[in-house]
Design an enzyme around this catalytic site. Sequence first.
Site, PDB file in Angstrom:
ATOM      1  N   CYS A  74       0.785  -1.233   0.000  1.00 55.58           N
ATOM      2  CA  CYS A  74       0.000   0.000   0.000  1.00 55.58           C
ATOM      3  C   CYS A  74       0.814   1.279   0.000  1.00 55.58           C
ATOM      4  O   CYS A  74       0.253   2.364   0.004  1.00 55.58           O
ATOM      5  CB  CYS A  74      -0.914   0.016   1.222  1.00 55.58           C
ATOM      6  SG  CYS A  74      -0.013   0.002   2.792  1.00 55.58           S
ATOM      7  N   GLU A 112      -7.541  -5.645  -0.552  1.00 52.71           N
ATOM      8  CA  GLU A 112      -7.445  -4.665   0.543  1.00 52.71           C
ATOM      9  C   GLU A 112      -6.327  -3.665   0.283  1.00 52.71           C
ATOM     10  O   GLU A 112      -5.299  -4.011  -0.294  1.00 52.71           O
ATOM     11  CB  GLU A 112      -7.197  -5.405   1.865  1.00 52.71           C
ATOM     12  CG  GLU A 112      -7.026  -4.514   3.083  1.00 52.71           C
ATOM     13  CD  GLU A 112      -5.571  -4.304   3.481  1.00 52.71           C
ATOM     14  OE1 GLU A 112      -5.318  -3.595   4.473  1.00 52.71           O
ATOM     15  OE2 GLU A 112      -4.674  -4.831   2.778  1.00 52.71           O
ATOM     16  N   ARG A 156      -8.554   1.633  12.314  1.00 51.22           N
ATOM     17  CA  ARG A 156      -7.780   1.156  11.162  1.00 51.22           C
ATOM     18  C   ARG A 156      -8.703   1.193   9.955  1.00 51.22           C
ATOM     19  O   ARG A 156      -9.451   0.247   9.695  1.00 51.22           O
ATOM     20  CB  ARG A 156      -7.257  -0.259  11.405  1.00 51.22           C
ATOM     21  CG  ARG A 156      -6.229  -0.725  10.377  1.00 51.22           C
ATOM     22  CD  ARG A 156      -5.723  -2.126  10.686  1.00 51.22           C
ATOM     23  NE  ARG A 156      -4.562  -2.458   9.883  1.00 51.22           N
ATOM     24  CZ  ARG A 156      -3.315  -2.156  10.187  1.00 51.22           C
ATOM     25  NH1 ARG A 156      -3.062  -1.509  11.312  1.00 51.22           N
ATOM     26  NH2 ARG A 156      -2.313  -2.489   9.397  1.00 51.22           N
ATOM     27  N   ARG A 158      -9.514   1.085   6.166  1.00 48.22           N
ATOM     28  CA  ARG A 158      -8.952   0.489   4.960  1.00 48.22           C
ATOM     29  C   ARG A 158     -10.037   0.385   3.887  1.00 48.22           C
ATOM     30  O   ARG A 158     -11.230   0.354   4.174  1.00 48.22           O
ATOM     31  CB  ARG A 158      -8.389  -0.916   5.244  1.00 48.22           C
ATOM     32  CG  ARG A 158      -7.167  -0.925   6.174  1.00 48.22           C
ATOM     33  CD  ARG A 158      -5.970  -0.296   5.488  1.00 48.22           C
ATOM     34  NE  ARG A 158      -4.751  -0.394   6.261  1.00 48.22           N
ATOM     35  CZ  ARG A 158      -4.293   0.558   7.070  1.00 48.22           C
ATOM     36  NH1 ARG A 158      -4.996   1.673   7.231  1.00 48.22           N
ATOM     37  NH2 ARG A 158      -3.157   0.408   7.720  1.00 48.22           N
TER      38      ARG A 158
END
Length: 541
Positions: A74, A112, A156, A158
């Site tokens: 990422c 993801e 978190r 995402r």
Amino acid sequence: MANFSFIDLFAGIGGFRLALQSVGGTCIGFSEIAPDAINTYCLNFKEDESANFGDITKLKTLPDHDLMTAGVPCQSWSIAGKNLGFDDDRGQLWNDTLYLLNKVRPKAFIFENVKGLADPRNAKALEYILERIKQAGYHATVNVLNAYDYGVPQTRIRIYIVGFKEKKYLDKFILAPTTPGCIQLSNVLDGCDAKECRQSNENNARWSLSCNEKGFNDYFLFNDLRNGNTTIHSWDIQETTERQKNICYLLLKNRRKDKYGNLDGNPLSLNHFQELDPSIKKDELENLVEKGILKRVSYLYKVYEISDDLSDNARWILSQAKDGIINFDTLKSSKELKKRKLNAQDALFALATIGAVKCIEERYDFKNTKISTGLAGVNRIFLPTCKIYPTLVASDTNDYVTTENIKADSIEDFRTKFMESIYRTGNYRQISKQEACRIQGFPADYILPPTRARWMKLIGNSVAVPVVKMLAKAIVNTGIFEGQEKITVRKKLQTIQSDLPSLFKDYGENPVTKNFIVHDNSNINYSKVNQKQEESEGNIF
């Protein structure tokens, strides 16, 4: 329980696998190239290394399977990175992933990535990815989810792209209701009475607004750039006079005003201070510099000479001058500066050393201007009453926890008790390996490397298991795997390795085949694995 097979791309330490196995999935292979991650994955799942397909950029195909998962690296889209998107070669790993999706065509997939991919600045990149998914014949939905809402005490956020080969299953795909705060920080800390510290969930605020029953923040922020009831400043930590405190607050109050510069926080010159308070003297500012609270900042530079033997980077720096003057603000905020991997302050200092430029205005700013660094090695200290912990990251942070609860009726008493019973006594610590696992939704006894830097890198790069489990359940609930027989895993799977061709003719750029991590032998003990050293940027000459 459903029966389905899946392949785990960019597998890391197995967060996807834990989640999918818990809802009936059977892993028939994984792809990972980082030695520590491979070793951790194989140890925890008692997996043979032959199940690792290796470098995704060299895969031409994969065995047939029902569900593909991929936590695509990422950094290209992360706020913590340089935000260069597809200008960064690492972003091209999306091409490799989508090529394999198109080639093998599983029934469904879960991809993801960090929230940054869904931000407006990356709209074209996300559109590009979704268009390729569509061209591969899949119907997808984009979900931006916070792990805090699905069973972990961690903020978190995402992006999860979930897709189906048949649209009828996408139409049946429904996310489970959120359950924010069902697990709180006190539930994962060792040596903490969870019942005593647990709060009600009436106010499901973000972690930055998390507060106890009295309305006081349940964490203390160590920072000179912000102010609040639970903010601790440099002048709170060390001995300072009221006069010195007032000067610091004057800078804190005014440094974000547009009249002093274009940055989010701007240094002030002596003249600026004296405009605000004529009684301020230069030696008072210098005393704060000596205490390590303020620092001098060379702000404006006059260009004197441009030599033919300067490097391209040096000549570019000098070309940023306007009317012969280089403004530090303007240079520092340049995207081109980031692309060139230059540090504005270091570059100007180097040019001043050879006489190419000369500083003509000096200003004062707080010495500690990096928010995430904090003060004296501490960024935040979280009380056990806190509902949520900040995002775990691979590089670790200067965040700490305490298991001691503070009870006070006034904010003044709250701050005093914190400083006396927690901070000054050193009654705080970093989270442990077991606590980090719980915060990510892993079992506390998950096998990880012994040293903190290594296990934090692995757990920080992983996914929050409960979120993926929720998505996997939602996929199963569509009925896509109904009637399938139990999966039998064939060991020592063989895959064809070759250079990766272009995925779709409509796009001119071929996928980048050079990965950003070096493939290594995974058959190695933890005690013998050396950490990869970061490359230094070097100077501009």
